[in-house]
Design an enzyme around this catalytic site. Sequence first.
Site, mmCIF file in Angstrom:
data_model
loop_
_atom_site.group_PDB
_atom_site.id
_atom_site.type_symbol
_atom_site.label_atom_id
_atom_site.label_comp_id
_atom_site.label_asym_id
_atom_site.label_seq_id
_atom_site.Cartn_x
_atom_site.Cartn_y
_atom_site.Cartn_z
ATOM 1 N N ASP A 148 -0.631 -0.566 7.948
ATOM 2 C CA ASP A 148 -1.306 -1.390 6.948
ATOM 3 C C ASP A 148 -2.325 -0.585 6.147
ATOM 4 O OD1 ASP A 148 0.066 -3.519 8.010
ATOM 5 O OD2 ASP A 148 -1.711 -4.754 8.370
ATOM 6 N N HIS A 194 0.539 -5.656 1.314
ATOM 7 C CA HIS A 194 -0.595 -6.149 2.100
ATOM 8 C C HIS A 194 -1.635 -6.745 1.147
ATOM 9 C CE1 HIS A 194 -2.931 -6.632 5.653
ATOM 10 N NE2 HIS A 194 -3.808 -5.669 5.419
ATOM 11 N N HIS A 220 -3.091 1.545 11.270
ATOM 12 C CA HIS A 220 -3.642 1.768 9.935
ATOM 13 C C HIS A 220 -3.735 3.274 9.695
ATOM 14 C CE1 HIS A 220 -5.220 -2.169 11.218
ATOM 15 N NE2 HIS A 220 -5.272 -2.503 9.931
#
Length: 272
Positions: free
Chosen positions: A83, A134, A228
């Site tokens: 993400d 996202h 991430h």
Amino acid sequence: MPLSTDTISTPARATRKMRGTRRGFRRWALASAAACLTLTLAGCAEVDTTAPSTARAEAAHGAPAKFGTVDCREAKCIALTFDAGPSENSARLLDILKEKKVPATFFLLGKRHIEKYPELVRRMAAEGHEVASHTWDHKILTRISDAQIREELKRPDDAIERLTGHKPTLMRPPQGRTDADVHRISKELGLAEVLWSVTAKDYTTDDSDLITKRVLDQSSRDGIILLHDIYPGTVPAVPGIIDALKARGYVFVTVPQLLAPGRAEPGKVYRP
């Protein structure tokens, strides 16, 4: 004597700005994780979801497969997802994934990410990864108007389509927060929502060994791993995660592969 801003080189200012952005995102993530934990019983985690095994059983239409065809009805599949990129760490991550022949699913942010690293978005698509959204500016979709939700979802999709030639079919709502309005608008825009089953909480630590341990402790068949690549400890953890899970018999797939021969349906929410 302290240096004035004017005496700092442009690259140094850019580096400092990126670090500041990363620290700001980390502070936000810690606060939001705490808030989500507090609100779990009040609905933060109460979402009607479809499991990958259910999607496969429904077997709508074949999903595109990359790095070879994998039948997750038979194989022990797991999906790596990242993400909030692209970032300055993403090129190294793509090198690792290419070397290990592992596909991933990237849920990309628009502002300061897609617009800053367009060449990395193109590379993700060219190397067989699933490129998804996202949102544009990481707004919490359940707190904004319908028009703002559409803007948050449409802008990154349009940017990704311009760069790759393919419009995303998947999105991940910030903080995993979603509701009936988000489902309805996602359906209108042709998007399915994808949550996760494994989180390393890599926004809380730069310790790559701890990130690896957290992922391995939670992983199971049909898992969707949330990481991430904007944080410095995450990408160095990826080779160990891949090697350890392969040793356990897992096969890495994109999210569409995890659902195949079913297909992610717009407006639905998928989570193992």
